[in-house]
Every structure is written in structure tokens, then in C-alpha cells.
Design an enzyme around this catalytic site. Structure first.
Site, short mmCIF file in Angstrom:
data_model
loop_
_atom_site.label_atom_id
_atom_site.label_comp_id
_atom_site.label_asym_id
_atom_site.label_seq_id
_atom_site.Cartn_x
_atom_site.Cartn_y
_atom_site.Cartn_z
N ALA A 103 1.14 -0.87 0.18
CA ALA A 103 0.00 -0.20 0.26
C ALA A 103 0.38 1.45 -0.04
CB ALA A 103 -0.91 -0.45 1.34
N GLU A 111 -0.38 -9.39 -1.42
CA GLU A 111 -2.15 -10.17 -0.50
C GLU A 111 -2.62 -9.92 -1.84
OE1 GLU A 111 -2.03 -7.02 2.36
OE2 GLU A 111 -3.70 -8.08 3.30
N GLY A 126 0.58 -5.37 0.74
CA GLY A 126 -0.31 -5.48 -0.37
C GLY A 126 -0.27 -6.15 -1.28
N GLU A 166 4.07 -5.75 7.25
CA GLU A 166 2.48 -4.98 7.27
C GLU A 166 2.97 -4.92 9.28
OE1 GLU A 166 1.61 -6.59 5.90
OE2 GLU A 166 0.28 -5.79 4.42
N1 CAA Z 1 4.45 3.54 0.31
C1 CAA Z 1 4.90 4.90 -0.10
N2 CAA Z 1 6.40 5.12 -0.70
C2 CAA Z 1 7.07 3.74 -0.37
C3 CAA Z 1 6.92 2.54 -0.04
C4 CAA Z 1 5.77 2.46 0.07
N3 CAA Z 1 5.08 1.26 0.53
N4 CAA Z 1 8.15 2.20 -0.34
C5 CAA Z 1 9.36 2.80 -0.39
N5 CAA Z 1 8.48 3.93 -0.55
C6 CAA Z 1 9.13 4.63 -0.61
C7 CAA Z 1 10.10 5.11 0.14
O1 CAA Z 1 9.31 6.19 1.35
C8 CAA Z 1 11.40 5.96 -0.94
O2 CAA Z 1 10.58 7.49 -0.98
P1 CAA Z 1 11.91 8.78 -1.04
O3 CAA Z 1 13.07 8.12 -2.74
O4 CAA Z 1 10.84 9.12 -1.62
O5 CAA Z 1 12.83 8.31 -0.13
C9 CAA Z 1 11.40 5.60 -2.18
O6 CAA Z 1 10.03 4.65 -2.23
C10 CAA Z 1 11.89 4.24 -2.59
O7 CAA Z 1 12.38 3.33 -1.42
P2 CAA Z 1 13.86 3.03 -0.49
O8 CAA Z 1 14.46 4.33 -0.49
O9 CAA Z 1 13.36 2.17 0.26
O10 CAA Z 1 13.80 2.13 -1.94
P3 CAA Z 1 14.60 0.54 -1.41
O11 CAA Z 1 14.96 -0.17 -2.90
O12 CAA Z 1 16.29 0.17 -1.05
O13 CAA Z 1 13.78 -0.44 -0.66
C11 CAA Z 1 11.39 -1.74 -1.09
C12 CAA Z 1 12.20 -0.47 -1.47
C13 CAA Z 1 12.42 -2.83 -0.11
C14 CAA Z 1 9.87 -1.21 -1.40
C15 CAA Z 1 11.62 -0.97 0.68
O14 CAA Z 1 11.36 0.80 0.12
C16 CAA Z 1 10.50 -1.13 1.93
O15 CAA Z 1 10.79 -1.97 2.30
N6 CAA Z 1 9.17 -0.49 1.78
C17 CAA Z 1 8.10 -0.74 2.30
C18 CAA Z 1 7.55 -1.98 2.10
C19 CAA Z 1 6.39 -2.06 2.78
O16 CAA Z 1 6.08 -1.80 3.94
N7 CAA Z 1 5.00 -2.44 2.69
C20 CAA Z 1 3.63 -2.63 3.02
C21 CAA Z 1 3.15 -1.74 3.29
S1 CAA Z 1 1.46 -1.82 4.49
C22 CAA Z 1 0.26 -2.35 2.84
O17 CAA Z 1 0.67 -3.08 2.09
C23 CAA Z 1 -0.48 -2.96 4.54
C24 CAA Z 1 -2.24 -2.73 2.92
O18 CAA Z 1 -2.06 -3.69 2.00
C25 CAA Z 1 -3.51 -2.38 3.83
#
Ligand code: CAA
Length: 690
Positions: free
Chosen positions: A63, A105, A102, A125
Site C-alpha cells: 500500500a 496480498e 498489499g 505490515e
Molecule cells: N509506500 C509509499 N512509499 C514507499 C513505499 C510504500 N509502500 N515503499 C517505498 N516507498 C518510497 C520510500 O519512502 C522512498 O521514497 P523517497 O525516495 O522519497 O525517500 C522510495 O519509495 C524508495 O524506497 P527505498 O529508499 O526504501 O528503496 P529501496 O530500493 O531501498 O527499497 C523497498 C525498496 C524494499 C520496497 C522498501 O522501500 C520497502 O521495504 N518499502 C516498504 C514496503 C512495505 O512496508 N510495504 C507494506 C506497506 S503496508 C501494506 O501494504 C498494507 C496494506 O495493504 C493495507
């Protein structure tokens, strides 16, 4: 919307390409585009199978976290997953880069999954204070079993393609460009070589034992956290028919979403990334090949280990051959530990390059030299001059934890090449590095500090010059508050217990005994000449312990007695305290746990506010990152200034004013807090990107 999601038809195959850089977060536009794309291809009579893949770096990283806690627009992920699962045409998902939260999912709601080697899968999450709320807690147990689903969902553990295949989370692992893989996978579905099925139709084998075991384990391992327990409750409902389980998952998801822990954990997620957005970010870092480390004590050997683990050739210099041998042995032990924990392959360890020497001349080939010698201005200045002589033009960093960098730089020919890199012990483990910027430090030197920290796998935070920089300066304020509470008669064990109850792994006195009380004693003696004689002296009790030779664990006694099975409060403290209280005219007024944490937290926020006000930290979020990644601040509380916003500036000011009635020298309202209280401002408003 078309730009976020594109469709194409190739023969009997319908393709859906997701394109929301940088990581395909499932924000409102992507969600709407995905539903429209599904509808379009489902209605297209030419299309017999649909393949879903991501453009760029990822399938879907989850998400869009930025939307949490803010108004957004449907369709929502749970509906999308249901829509996908119920699609009459088979849908295959191709996972590359990240298929997280997500994103995973969505994938498990599809009818088959092909992973591209190198993909990372997981349900992070729980690390954000929520649970997989788009059917993940219902479909994952159906697909991989209750125990495996509980493991992934309650830990947030990220796995690779092979493990996902072994678990049954994906059906195939392959290599290649996601679009080509999508076409190939869809072709296999058409040819009957890649079976498809609806995850919701899979019969679930209930596993109450796994549920109970996990619930019990989490009670002990995560007593403070809210969402891991809700994750277990949600997975437990997977034994119900799917619609009922999904409804229960939604209810639990909403509870998590509304919890302050969710806000704190998401703040921590962004804090980790925000700290790199500094004014020097546009400067080009200098190339760093070989690194020198001067001083082979605990810090020097830890820093050398961190650099070696990141693949840098290191030259370790230490004047005393005995200390050099001890430092080299410590590095060898650290590296052995990395091998035994699987962080370093034995052949990679053999290839690491560590040279040792007793003279600075050995540093001549270094591009960066980090000094970690004795914490004394004249010793440091002499060492810095030797380093500059040995490798003119190289970057020189000091690992000092509180000394004035501008004074230290006075003897250097090129102060523009000088910066602070303040590591935390053990330096090869702790993630935080304060990059301290002195008056003449050039932007590219700062940028090099940040680039180095990134390569070391650390989180760098920019700090200005002051006594203790960001972290130690604020710590010294809340340590003082703890010492003053003890002098006022609150038992040290009660203070430690209350601080642990707040979420720190250790209380201040337990930490003091671990680190050694002699360090603080030396600092207090150094500061004695400049101490305000009218202020209450917080260190009176600690001084008495040190005078008795009780320096903490290393001497068997400190705040606690460590000679028995477990630490017990030093039995001499009540007597010493009575003597001090009598001499100072202190009437004992012990505090209870809520008052202890309120004072501790308020002292932390008070000094943190000053650090922001003076520009020592660029933004409040930098302070939060320092405490989250270097001082064990509970992640779910987001950091001291995130907490300050949760409490409100007016309440913080009121607390400080109340405490000031007893101790007006220590408790003083910083102007920034007073202004915020008047105008209703928040620290979050100052978290602009610099
Ligand atoms: N939402 C919004 N922004 C996100 C994001 C997300 N899920 N994941 C990454 N970003 C953004 C980061 O904030 C970053 O932004 P900036 O460049 O402005 O700082 C950019 O994307 C790049 O991210 P990273 O610097 O972390 O890049 P990376 O290549 O080192 O890692 C990644 C990539 C593995 C995807 C890592 O960003 C990550 O782990 N992201 C989080 C994933 C996560 O927690 N997803 C679950 C979300 S909750 C959910 O999905 C629940 C639901 O359905 C209801």
C-alpha cells in the site's frame, strides 16, 4: 490513470503493467487503474488469460504508506483482491523486485504466481503497526498453512524466491524481464502447464496449536506492541468461511490503523529515509578506496570491523603494539561472529584486507582516515596533525562523542576536509552514525560521510557542533532528570522499571552500570569548573558510588550489586542518599511510574527542542532518527519529537513549568516550545525536506 496501469493484448493473453515509480506503491491511482484494467480485459472476448506484472523496480511494494492516516479514495485493496480472485479468466501474477504487504496480498489473490529470481516477498505490515488487511491473513494460511503464515505475518520477515517456492507461496521461480516472464507464464497457463486455482477455495486445515503457541510467545516477546497480537487473532479467523474471516480481518485492521503505534512506526519508516535528504545531498561524494582507522580500542576496532564488512581495505594504526594486538584480536572475533551468524561467507572473510601499523606513515594510501583515540582535545589535535602529514588531501574524520570540532580543526592545514563521524558502540552493530559538520567542512565531505554510512549499512544523521551533538546532548539531559529523581528519593530500580515500561530495553541506571560509571564521573570532574553553583548538582550520588570504586558491572558493583545471580540495588545507596539529602536539605518525594516516565520524557523533549531550535539537528525527524537508531527509543513511539506532537506543546510547557517550581535551573521552557504552544504548532510542520 492510464499512466499508472497499462493494458495490452497479445493474442489470447491480456497484459496488465503496473507503473507507479519508484516502487509501484498501491496508491489510489494505481488501485483505480488496476480495477479498470481488470474489467477491460475480463470483458475482452479475445483475452483468455490475464498476466499482471510491474514495470521498473518492483511488482508492488505494498500500500502507499503515505496515504495512511490521510483521506484517500477507493477502490480499496481488499475489494481489488476479491475482484481479482473472482475473475472468471485465470490471472497469473509475476513477482519481481518487491512483492510486499498489499503487493503480496494482490499476488495471492491471483490464480497463480511466478517469481523472478531476486524478488523479496513478505508481509511487513506488522512492522508498521498494522496487519495484512487485504485478505492476507485469510489467504496466506490457505496457501501455505497456518504455522508458516503466522511466522511471516507476525514477524514481517522478508523471504526470497526459493523459500517462497518451498512454502508454496509461489508456483514457479524463473529469470528474466517481467514482461517476457508474464507472456511466458500466461502461455503456460493456456497450455495447461501452469495450474491455476482460487486461493479462497483452498480447504484450510485449522491449526489451533500453532495459533496458541504464537500467541503465547508474542505475549512475552512483544509485550508493548499492539498489532502482532491482532495478527494472530486475524489468522485464527481463517478457519471461518472466507467472507466472515475477511470481515473480522477488516475489523482488526481498523483497530490497528487507529492505534498511535501505527503512526509512530510509520513515522519511524519515513525517518529512516528522511535523514538522507540534507542540503549537501547534491554534492558529489569523494571516492573512497582505502580507509585508515587510528586507535585500536573498542571504538576503533568496531569501526574497522564495520569498514571491513563493507568491503573496504583498512589500515589500523595504534601506537602501542599491545593495544594494536588487542584491537586486531577484537576485529578477528567480530569477523568470526559475522561468519558464524551467516553475515559473512568464510571465503569473503579470507579476502578482507586489514593492515596494521604502529606509525601514522602507514596511512599514506588512505582516502579517508577516522580517528578514534582517547577523548582529549590535545591528544586528538596531535593525532589529526600526524594523519594530515601522512596523507595530505585525504578526508579526516573524528569519532569524538562530544568535543568541539571547530577547536579540533584549528591545527589542520585543510579544515575543509575534516568532519565528525560519530559511531555508536559496538560500531559494527549499531546502525546510527552522526555526521558532524564543522564550520569549514565542505559539502562534498559531508556527502562522502553519508555515502560511507550507506555503504556500511548505517543510518547517517547530519548534526551540528555542540557538546554531545544531537544524541549525547539530549541523553545527558534526561540522565540528569533521572539522577535528580533518584536524589529526591525515587528508588533507582523503580526508575529503571518505569523506563523499561516505556519501551526502552534498559533503564538509565542499568545502562550506566553496563557502560561503566567512571566515564560519567570523568566528564563531571572535567565540567566541575564550569558548573553552575546555584543549580542542584545531579551527580552527587553517582560521585559517591565512584569514590567507593563502584563503577558498575566491571567492578561487581555500581547502582546495582552484580555479585549474585541477578543484579540487586546496591545496598549502600539508601545510606549514601540519606547523607546527601541531609546535607542538601532534600525532603524525599518518591515518584510513581507515570510521573517517572513523564519527567524522563519531558526532559528528553525539552533538550531535543533546543537542539532543533539551535539548528544542531536539521529537522525534528533527524532527532527522532538518532533516538530510534542509536539510543533504543521504542520504535512504536516514533521518536521524542513525534511523542512531543502527540502530547502537545502546551502540555509539555505546562509540565516543564510545574517541574521548574522545584528546580528552575534545570527545567526551562525552550522558546520554540513556547511559540508552538501559543500558535498550536507541531514539530511535524518543521519536517520539511531541506
Ligand atoms: N509506500 C509509499 N512509499 C514507499 C513505499 C510504500 N509502500 N515503499 C517505498 N516507498 C518510497 C520510500 O519512502 C522512498 O521514497 P523517497 O525516495 O522519497 O525517500 C522510495 O519509495 C524508495 O524506497 P527505498 O529508499 O526504501 O528503496 P529501496 O530500493 O531501498 O527499497 C523497498 C525498496 C524494499 C520496497 C522498501 O522501500 C520497502 O521495504 N518499502 C516498504 C514496503 C512495505 O512496508 N510495504 C507494506 C506497506 S503496508 C501494506 O501494504 C498494507 C496494506 O495493504 C493495507
Amino acid at each position: 490513470m492510464a499512466e499508472f496501469v497499462r493494458t495490452g493484448v497479445e493474442g489470447r493473453i491480456g497484459l496488465i503493467a503496473l507503473d507507479n515509480p519508484p516502487v509501484n506503491a498501491a496508491g489510489a491511482a494505481l488501485r483505480a487503474g488496476l480495477v479498470a484494467a481488470l474489467d477491460r480485459l475480463a470483458a475482452d472476448p479475445a483475452v483468455e488469460v490475464i498476466a499482471l506484472y510491474g514495470e521498473g523496480r518492483s511488482f508492488i511494494a505494498g500500500a502507499d504508506i503515505r496515504e495512511f492516516g490521510r483521506p484517500s479514495a477507493g477502490p480499496w485493496l481488499p475489494e481489488i483482491c476479491n475482484r481479482l480472485e473472482s475473475c472468471e479468466k485465470p490471472v497469473v501474477a509475476v513477482l519481481h523486485g518487491a512483492a510486499l504487504g498489499g503487493g503480496l496480498e494482490v499476488a495471492i489473490a491471483a490464480h497463480a504466481r511466478v517469481a523472478v529470481a531476486g524478488v523479496t516477498l513478505g508481509f511487513p505490515e506488522v512492522t508498521l503497526g498494522i496487519l495484512p488487511g487485504a485478505g492476507g491473513t485469510q489467504r496466506a494460511p490457505r496457501l501455505i498453512g497456518v504455522a508458516a503464515a503466522l511466522d511471516l505475518i507476525t514477524t514481517g520477515r522478508r523471504i526470497g524466491a526459493e523459500e517462497a517456492l518451498a512454502l508454496g507461496l509461489v508456483d514457479q521461480v524463473t529469470q528474466g524481464d517481467p514482461r517476457a516472464v508474464a507472456l511466458a507464464a500466461a502461455g503456460q497457463v493456456l497450455a495447461g502447464r501452469l495450474p491455476t486455482r482460487r486461493t479462497g477455495d483452498i480447504h484450510i486445515t485449522p491449526d489451533p496449536e500453532a495459533i496458541e503457541k504464537t500467541a503465547e510467545a508474542l505475549k512475552h516477546s512483544q509485550p508493548h506492541l499492539f498489532s502482532p497480537h491482532r495478527c494472530v487473532e486475524a489468522v485464527a479467523t481463517a478457519a471461518l468461511p472466507l467472507p466472515e474471516g475477511l470481515a473480522e480481518e477488516r475489523r482488526l485492521f481498523r483497530l490497528c490503523m487507529d492505534s498511535p503505534q501505527r503512526a509512530g512506526l510509520i513515522h519511524a519508516f519515513f525517518a529512516e529515509r528522511a535523514v538522507a535528504k540534507i542540503r549537501e545531498a547534491t554534492a558529489t561524494p569523494r571516492p573512497v578506496g582505502q580507509i585508515g582507522v587510528v586507535g585500536a580500542g573498542t571504538m576503533g576496532s568496531g569501526i574497522a570491523t564495520a569498514c571491513l564488512l563493507a568491503g573496504y581495505p583498512v589500515v589500523l594504526v595504534e601506537k602501542s603494539p599491545e593495544a594494536l594486538a588487542r584491537g586486531s584480536a577484537a576485529i578477528a572475533r567480530n569477523l568470526d561472529g559475522a561468519v558464524s551468524r551467516g553475515k559473512l561467507r568464510p571465503e569473503a572473510r579470507a579476502a578482507l584486507s586489514l593492515d596494521t601499523a604502529t606509525a601514522a606513515a602507514a596511512l599514506s594510501g588512505c582516502d579517508l582516515v577516522i580517528e578514534a583515540v582517547f577523548e582529549d582535545m590535545s591528544v586528538k589535535q596531535a593525532v589529526l596533525s600526524e594523519i594530515e602529514l601522512a596523507c595530505p588531501g585525504a578526508l579526516i574524520a573524528t569519532n569524538t562523542s562530544y568535543l568541539d570540532l571547530n577547536e579540533m580543526a584549528q591545527g589542520l592545514d585543510a579544515p575543509e576536509n575534516f568532519l565528525g563521524l560519530h559511531f555508536f558502540s559496538p560500531a559494527h552493530v549499531m546502525r546510527l552514525v552522526e555526521v558532524v559538520v564543522a564550520a569549514e567542512t565542505q559539502p562534498e565531505v559531508v556527502a562522502t560521510g553519508f555515502a560511507l554510512a550507506r555503504r556500511l549499512g548505517k543510518i547517517a544523521v547530519r548534526a551540528g557542533v555542540c557538546d554531545g551533538f544531537i544524541g549525547n546532548r539530549i541523553m545527558s539531559a534526561y540522565r540528569k532528570a533521572a539522577d535528580l529523581m533518584a536524589l529526591d528519593g525515587t528508588p533507582i530500580a523503580a526508575i529503571d522499571a518505569a523506563v523499561r515500561g516505556y519501551g526502552f530495553a534498559m533503564g538509565p541506571f542499568e545502562m550506566g552500570d553496563l557502560a561503566g560509571l567512571d566515564i560519567g564521573w570523568a566528564a563531571r570532574k572535567r565540567q566541575a569548573a564550569t558548573r553552575d553553583p546555584a543549580a542542584r548538582y545531579h551527580g552527587a550520588l553517582a560521585d559517591r558510588l565512584c569514590e567507593a570504586g563502584w563503577f558498575g558491572r566491571k567492578t561487581g558493583r555500581g547502582w546495582y550489586d552484580h555479585s549474585g545471580d541477578g543484579p540487586v540495588p546496591n545496598p549502600e545507596i539508601p545510606r549514601l542518599l540519606r547523607e546527601i539529602q541531609a546535607a542538601e536539605g532534600i525532603t524525599p518525594r518518591p515518584l510513581d511510574a507515570p510521573d517517572i516516565v513523564a519527567r524522563y520524557e519531558t526532559a528528553m523533549i525539552m533538550e531535543a527542542a533546543r537542539v532543533v531550535e539551535e539548528g544542531i539537528a536539521l529537522r525534528p525527524i533527524d532527532v527522532d532518527a538518532v533516538f530510534l537508531f542509536g539510543y533504543g527509543f521504542p520504535r512504536w513511539k516514533g521518536g521524542p519529537l513525534h511523542q512531543a506532537d502527540a502530547i502537545g506543546a502546551a502540555e509539555i510547557c505546562a509540565r516543564i513549568e510545574r517541574h521548574a517550581l522545584d528546580n528552575p535551573r534545570f527545567w526551562q521552557v525552550p522558546d520554540i516550545l513556547r511559540r508552538m504552544a501559543r500558535a498550536g504548532g507541531r514539530f511535524a510542520d518543521l519536517n520539511r525536506e531541506d
